[in-house]
Motif scaffolding. Structure first.
Motif, short mmCIF file in Angstrom:
data_model
loop_
_atom_site.label_atom_id
_atom_site.label_comp_id
_atom_site.label_asym_id
_atom_site.label_seq_id
_atom_site.Cartn_x
_atom_site.Cartn_y
_atom_site.Cartn_z
N CYS A 1 18.73 -13.07 83.80
CA CYS A 1 19.44 -13.88 84.80
C CYS A 1 20.41 -12.96 85.53
O CYS A 1 21.37 -12.49 84.94
CB CYS A 1 20.20 -15.02 84.12
N ARG A 2 20.11 -12.72 86.79
CA ARG A 2 20.98 -11.78 87.52
C ARG A 2 22.35 -12.39 87.80
O ARG A 2 23.29 -11.68 88.14
CB ARG A 2 20.30 -11.31 88.82
N CYS A 3 22.48 -13.71 87.66
CA CYS A 3 23.79 -14.36 87.83
C CYS A 3 24.58 -14.38 86.53
O CYS A 3 25.73 -14.84 86.53
CB CYS A 3 23.62 -15.79 88.32
N GLN B 1 23.17 -21.02 88.38
CA GLN B 1 24.02 -20.55 89.48
C GLN B 1 23.12 -20.51 90.72
O GLN B 1 22.97 -21.52 91.39
CB GLN B 1 24.66 -19.21 89.15
N CYS B 2 22.41 -19.40 90.98
CA CYS B 2 21.49 -19.44 92.13
C CYS B 2 20.23 -20.24 91.81
O CYS B 2 19.56 -20.72 92.70
CB CYS B 2 21.12 -18.02 92.58
N GLY B 3 19.89 -20.32 90.52
CA GLY B 3 18.75 -21.12 90.10
C GLY B 3 17.44 -20.39 89.99
O GLY B 3 16.47 -20.90 89.42
N TYR B 4 17.38 -19.15 90.51
CA TYR B 4 16.08 -18.48 90.63
C TYR B 4 15.36 -18.30 89.29
O TYR B 4 14.16 -18.49 89.20
CB TYR B 4 16.25 -17.11 91.32
N CYS B 5 16.12 -17.96 88.25
CA CYS B 5 15.50 -17.67 86.95
C CYS B 5 15.30 -18.93 86.11
O CYS B 5 14.74 -18.87 85.01
CB CYS B 5 16.38 -16.72 86.16
N GLN B 6 15.81 -20.07 86.59
CA GLN B 6 16.03 -21.20 85.68
C GLN B 6 14.77 -21.92 85.23
O GLN B 6 14.74 -22.47 84.12
CB GLN B 6 17.04 -22.18 86.29
N THR C 1 24.14 -16.16 83.59
CA THR C 1 24.42 -17.50 83.03
C THR C 1 24.14 -17.57 81.52
O THR C 1 24.02 -18.67 80.97
CB THR C 1 23.58 -18.58 83.75
S1 FES Z 1 20.88 -18.46 87.89
FE1 FES Z 1 20.69 -16.87 89.36
S2 FES Z 1 19.25 -15.52 88.44
FE2 FES Z 1 19.72 -16.90 86.88
#
Ligand code: FES
Ligand code: FES
Length: 152
Positions: free
Chosen positions: A131-133, A95-100, A135
């Protein structure tokens, strides 16, 4: 000065021995694919492989890296890593990609050790990667997808 093996390349780094690997990667080497989340080994955003083992780079000091093979999201490769990255695309996980990048490194290590993980195996192996989003369902589906493509 420390000499590191990062993604198959030998790299010299001028930093204090207690400098966390995360900051060596990001600040000294400009490799920003590995992310800072908590700095306390609690979120998994900073996951890299040390000799193939998923490791929190935020709490791993430079002094602990002699003779280790460090693999980051920029360099992870091979059959399993390719299957994981293809499944991530196929399932459209981020989603936001930060944790990916941390998720991909953790999933690659899991499938290398256990090519056919159950849901419970996945939940156990991935529980340290937050993952704060939210996923998580897609991550689990993508790991199964990668396992299937590796089996075929
Ligand atoms: S995709 Fe947003 S924190 Fe995991
Ligand atoms: S930044 Fe390393 S575990 Fe959160």
């Amino acid at each position: 000065m420390a000499t590191l093996d990062i993604n198959g390349k030998v790299v010299d780094v001028e930093a204090a021995p207690d400098t966390p690997l995360l900051w060596v990667l990001r600040d000294h080497l400009g490799m920003t694919g590995t992310k800072f989340g908590c700095g306390m080994a609690l979120c998994g955003a900073c996951t890299v492989h040390l000799d193939g083992v998923p490791t929190r780079s935020c709490i791993t000091p430079l002094a602990a890296l002699a003779g280790k093979k460090i693999t980051t999201i920029e360099g992870v490769n091979g059959k399993v890593a390719e299957a994981v990255q293809a499944a991530w695309d196929h399932i459209d996980v981020p989603q936001c990609g930060y944790c990916q990048s941390g998720q991909v490194l953790a999933a690659t290590a899991l499938l290398t050790k256990n090519p056919k993980p159950s849901d419970a195996d996945i939940d156990t192996a991935m529980s340290g990667n937050l993952c704060r989003c939210g996923t998580y369902q897609r991550i689990r589906a993508a790991i199964h997808d990668a396992a299937k493509s590796l089996e075929a």
